[in-house]
Design an enzyme around this catalytic site. Structure first.
Site, PDB file in Angstrom:
ATOM      1  CD  GLU A   1      42.585  33.658  34.751  1.00 49.66           C
ATOM      2  OE1 GLU A   1      42.606  32.913  33.754  1.00 49.66           O
ATOM      3  OE2 GLU A   1      43.539  33.754  35.536  1.00 49.66           O
TER       4      GLU A   1
ATOM      5  CD  GLU B   1      43.550  31.673  39.556  1.00 48.41           C
ATOM      6  OE1 GLU B   1      44.455  31.217  38.833  1.00 48.41           O
ATOM      7  OE2 GLU B   1      42.353  31.545  39.304  1.00 48.41           O
TER       8      GLU B   1
END
Ligand SMILES: *[C@@H]1O[C@H](CO)[C@@H](O)[C@H](O)[C@H]1NC(C)=O
Ligand SMILES: *[C@@H]1O[C@H](CO)[C@@H](O)[C@H](O)[C@H]1NC(C)=O
Ligand SMILES: *[C@@H]1O[C@H](CO)[C@@H](O)[C@H](O)[C@H]1NC(C)=O
Length: 489
Positions: free
Chosen positions: A130, A273
């Site tokens: 991220e 995720e």
């Protein structure tokens, strides 16, 4: 039977049966391989990596995503046949972006070394985790593309570029919009996203995104709760001709629209995720996690897809997470340590059918626990002076279940103290001094757990660099000194 006839027969068999065989096989493989898990290791009480690999195998999990190439974890995965996505931490992006030597070394040490017969089936390298998260304020942004280019070259040099694909897991905060069809990447990311997606497309990599309806619910009290789940909603979102019944599909299609806007509407998408925590906050509980995860898995395996990609489910879904990680930062919230479908010690938290062949989760086997004993507040002492001890204990050990909404929130003031003492005591590998607390603590052999509030017993393998020396040496020394003392008197 002459040659021609035999050939014809064989040909007929090949054409018709092979096709159906392939169809069966491919649908079987598809269903078999869609669900993977994230295996994070930021825990005070670590299971042995080989125990975790057995746990994956017992649950028929064939895809795992790692946040870094930890040597002991990698070794345990060797020869397992499990497909691996191995991550590179954001902190390494700067050096990988500026030096081909660094990227060559990274590939050599963390990929090439493990590939080949009897090694690890590394399918993806996740470059950063991220890295465009808004809360990082762009600090990694400029490193991503140069690091990708360097790593791609290094993979090519190692003859792995055709097999190992580079990806960049992005948080869903990379794009935004009120309606899915209006989805677009954040304006400040527009340029880097265009470069990234075009590069991913060139090398045949998917877009990897992390989607968290729980965080939408947690961060926004107006968010309709039933929209976060997959059970039907009274808050469906109508978007032109399309109707969205759950936040996951809405979010997914926002990404599809954003990709479409920059010319890559067909790019394959992997969910890096997705999951639901079980503790530490209101809305984070076992029932909600089970309902969310089961609903998600059933939804994905139904192959229904989403309104913008009907019949095309995401390529793969990596659940977050395999195990609880009790040493994670709780900056995002106390729930951050409770995402596991298994608790830290590999015990299933709730019934879940991963769609991989087992109807239920199977627990980890041969877990080596510390002895069955706990540290609690000594009932015959005055506990009014305990605040500092609690602060100390909970400052290092995990007390997040005590939070409002947590599984141990209702155990009373004394229960709170005992819970804190025990967490610290287990973290210190049950070192007897660690249960002293100026005489306020005492060791008990009766499990103090109450209802859903579990007082843990640690496992023998610890991983936390600051505690390792204390843990490894304190106990033998205490035993030796104690033995000496017994011997002398
Ligand atoms: C390989 O990965 C590990 C874990 O992330 C890291 O500590 C190590 O520095 C990497 N090796 C190289 C040569 O970069
Ligand atoms: C669990 O969380 C859900 C929402 O996430 C909530 O509706 C439900 O009331 C919670 N259950 C309990 C027992 O707290
Ligand atoms: C126990 O600790 C939690 C978390 O600090 C707090 O919310 C709760 O009120 C405490 N309970 C009592 C009875 O003091």
């Amino acid at each position: 039977m002459n040659q021609t006839k035999m050939f014809e027969l064989r040909a007929r068999f090949t054409a018709a049966d092979l096709l159906s065989l392939l169809l069966i096989l491919s649908s079987y493989l598809k269903a078999e391989s869609a669900i993977g898990v994230n295996w994070g290791t930021i825990s005070f009480h670590r299971l042995k990596p080989s125990t975790v690999v057995d746990l994956l195998n017992d649950n028929r999990v064939q895809k795992v995503k790692l946040f870094e190439a930890e040597p002991d974890v990698m070794k345990a995965l060797m020869g397992s046949g499990i497909q691996v996505m191995v991550g590179i931490p954001n902190e390494m992006l700067a050096s990988l972006s500026s030096s081909t030597l660094a990227s060559d070394l990274w590939v050599r040490q963390n990929v090439s070394r493990y590939t080949g017969k009897g090694g690890i089936d590394i399918r993806y390298v996740a470059v950063g985790n991220e890295p465009f998260l808004s809360s990082y304020s762009g600090q990694y942004e400029s490193y991503v593309m140069p690091a990708l280019l360097n790593l791609q070259q290094s993979l090519a040099k190692a003859n792995l570029a055709g097999y190992v694909k580079l990806v960049v897991p992005c948080n869903a905060d990379a794009y935004e919009s009120d309606l899915p069809s209006q989805g677009a990447f954040r304006p400040e990311l527009a340029q880097v996203m265009t470069q990234l997606v075009s590069f991913l497309n060139t090398i045949g990599s998917p877009f990897v995104v992390n989607i968290y309806p729980f965080l939408s619910l947690y961060g926004n009290s107006d968010f309709p709760q039933d929209y976060a789940f997959f059970e039907g909603t009274t808050h469906a979102v109508t978007d032109g001709p399309n109707v969205y019944y759950n936040a996951f599909d809405g979010n997914f299609d926002t990404l599809v629209a954003a990709l479409n806007k920059i010319g890559y509407g067909q790019m394959p998408i992997v969910i890096g995720e997705v999951g639901w925590p079980t503790d530490g906050a209101i809305g984070a509980n076992l029932t909600a996690a089970r309902v969310f995860n089961q609903g998600l898995i059933n939804h994905v395996l139904s192959n229904k897809g989403t309104p913008l990609r009907p019949g095309v489910p995401p390529m793969d879904i990596y659940l977050f997470s395999l195990l609880d990680e009790g040493a994670k930062s709780i900056l995002p919230g106390a729930f951050e340590r409770h995402w596991g479908i298994f608790s830290f010690d590999g015990q299933a938290k709730y019934p879940l059918n991963l769609g991989l062949g087992n109807r239920l989760l199977k627990n980890a086997k041969n877990v080596q626990y510390l002895p069955s004993r706990w540290c609690v507040a000594n009932p015959s002492t005055d506990l009014s002076d305990v605040t500092n001890h609690m602060k100390l204990a909970c400052g290092v050990a995990d007390c997040t279940t005590l939070n409002y909404g947590g599984s141990c929130n209702g155990i009373g003031a004394k229960g709170n103290i005992s819970y804190a003492f025990n967490s610290y005591y287990q973290l210190q590998m049950q070192n007897s001094q660690s249960c002293d607390f100026d005489g306020l603590g005492m060791v008990t052999f009766l499990d103090p757990s109450v209802g859903d509030c579990r007082f843990l017993v640690g496992v023998t393998d610890v991983k936390s660099s600051s505690f390792r020396p204390v843990c490894r040496w304190a106990i033998p020394w205490v035993l030796i000194l104690w033995g000496f003392w017994v011997f002398v008197i």
